[in-house]
Write a protein that holds these residues in place. Sequence first.
Motif, short mmCIF file in Angstrom:
data_model
loop_
_atom_site.label_atom_id
_atom_site.label_comp_id
_atom_site.label_asym_id
_atom_site.label_seq_id
_atom_site.Cartn_x
_atom_site.Cartn_y
_atom_site.Cartn_z
N ASP A 101 1.38 6.13 1.83
CA ASP A 101 0.47 5.14 1.16
C ASP A 101 -0.23 4.36 2.37
O ASP A 101 0.11 4.73 3.45
N GLN A 102 -0.80 3.35 1.99
CA GLN A 102 -1.33 2.63 3.16
C GLN A 102 -0.43 1.98 4.24
O GLN A 102 -0.57 1.93 5.34
N ASP A 103 0.91 1.51 3.67
CA ASP A 103 1.64 1.09 4.84
C ASP A 103 2.07 1.91 5.60
O ASP A 103 2.49 1.88 6.93
N ARG A 104 2.49 3.18 5.08
CA ARG A 104 2.74 4.49 5.87
C ARG A 104 1.59 4.62 6.88
O ARG A 104 2.12 4.99 8.05
N ILE A 105 0.35 4.77 6.32
CA ILE A 105 -0.53 5.00 7.45
C ILE A 105 -0.56 3.85 8.53
O ILE A 105 -0.70 4.38 9.79
N ASN A 106 -0.47 2.92 8.22
CA ASN A 106 -0.15 1.76 9.33
C ASN A 106 0.69 2.16 10.37
O ASN A 106 0.67 1.86 11.39
N ALA A 107 2.04 2.46 9.50
CA ALA A 107 3.02 2.64 10.62
C ALA A 107 2.79 3.89 11.55
O ALA A 107 3.44 3.92 12.57
N LEU A 108 2.16 4.94 10.77
CA LEU A 108 1.72 6.06 11.63
C LEU A 108 0.82 5.76 12.80
O LEU A 108 1.08 6.01 14.05
#
Length: 94
Positions: free
Chosen positions: A53-60
């Motif tokens: 999700d967007q949070d995971r994209i930001n973490a990547l």
Amino acid sequence: MTDTGAQRPAVYLNTADLEALARLGLDEDEARAVIAARPLREWGDLKRVEGIDQDRINALKSAGADLGGPSSGPIREPGSGGSADSPAGNLGRA
């Protein structure tokens, strides 16, 4: 003295292998799903991958991920005889 401002080299999601994707914190299933979702033309394309999700994209992104260019050209095209994971691609082949 340690340089805390040193940047890690980017990991390009459109060309990275399983090992490089693991360095971003993806497990093997997630990494395989990212590879299967290629080409990734924009960050939102990653939302097609289950569990991202967007949070995971930001973490990547924070871990050093970059989209990089989608595979293109005759060496990277399916059926060209080239290999996206080979540094030499299909050099030396007709």
